[in-house]
Design a protein around this motif. Structure first.
Motif, PDB file in Angstrom:
ATOM      1  N   THR A  29      43.386  62.342  16.987  1.00 50.83           N
ATOM      2  CA  THR A  29      42.707  62.187  15.706  1.00 50.83           C
ATOM      3  C   THR A  29      42.036  63.504  15.378  1.00 50.83           C
ATOM      4  OG1 THR A  29      40.621  61.462  16.678  1.00 50.83           O
ATOM      5  CG2 THR A  29      42.265  59.742  16.208  1.00 50.83           C
ATOM      6  N   GLU A  31      39.013  64.065  14.715  1.00 55.10           N
ATOM      7  CA  GLU A  31      37.729  64.148  15.405  1.00 55.10           C
ATOM      8  C   GLU A  31      37.918  64.565  16.861  1.00 55.10           C
ATOM      9  OE1 GLU A  31      38.692  61.350  13.663  1.00 55.10           O
ATOM     10  OE2 GLU A  31      37.513  61.782  11.873  1.00 55.10           O
ATOM     11  N   GLU A  32      38.935  63.999  17.535  1.00 52.82           N
ATOM     12  CA  GLU A  32      39.202  64.362  18.929  1.00 52.82           C
ATOM     13  C   GLU A  32      39.639  65.816  19.043  1.00 52.82           C
ATOM     14  OE1 GLU A  32      40.737  60.176  20.911  1.00 52.82           O
ATOM     15  OE2 GLU A  32      42.165  61.412  19.802  1.00 52.82           O
TER      16      GLU A  32
END
Length: 189
Positions: A29, A31-32
């Motif tokens: 993702t 965010e990751e």
């Protein structure tokens, strides 16, 4: 090991070959991915370093404009040798002053100097060497050496790739600037 590679390894069945030597990472993702990049990046430089970098860049821009004026600016219809160096130096100065005003907060964009920061200095020194050698032996040999050094030692290419790419780049520049445009760059052939 990255988050994605650990996840892939942990998801594999115990004793299977799937968890060993994971090369392909599954989709992350945003965010990751941002968290992984933040964990691997150097710490931010801070406001004093951003101020110093802005002042140095502005000084380089002003010095470039002074030198360009000495070469002559000409007119838009009949530019002189200093026209484009002046324009580029003006852009550098304006951007440095903008960075001086906006970037002093020391956000996450600027990085502290690290051992890899020497690479930029090494690149600059080799560029100066090329500029010094061009009037003496033409542009072909210094350009070939510069491309090779940058690709092999700064870019991490293999010996074979660095050699091939260097020859191709210099041949392309020769074809464009000497053969097609007929510029007055010092050259051997």
């Amino acid at each position: 090991m990255s988050i994605a590679m650990r996840r892939k390894r942990d998801e594999a069945e115990p004793g299977s070959e799937a968890g060993k030597d994971v090369i392909a990472a599954p989709d992350l993702t945003p965010e990751e991915l941002a968290a992984e990049w933040a964990a691997e990046s150097p710490p931010p430089a801070g406001p004093i370093a951003n101020l110093a970098a802005s002042l140095v860049a502005a000084g380089v821009g002003v010095a470039g404009m002074v030198i360009a004026v000495g070469l002559g600016l000409g007119t838009p219809g009949d530019p002189s040798p200093g026209t484009w160096p002046f324009v580029i130096s003006l852009v550098i100065t304006v951007l440095a002053l903008a960075q001086l005003l906006v970037g002093r907060r020391g956000g996450v964009d600027g990085e502290k100097f690290s051992p890899l920061s020497r690479m930029a200095g090494f690149g600059f020194v080799t560029l100066l060497a090329m500029v010094a050698l061009m009037p003496v032996i033409g542009f072909e040999i210094p350009s070939l050496l510069l491309c090779f050094v940058w690709m092999k030692f700064l870019g991490g290419e293999t010996w074979r790739s660095a050699t091939i790419y260097s020859v191709v780049v210099v041949a392309a520049f020769y074809a464009i600037f000497i053969l097609a445009l007929g510029t007055s760059i010092p050259h051997l052939f």
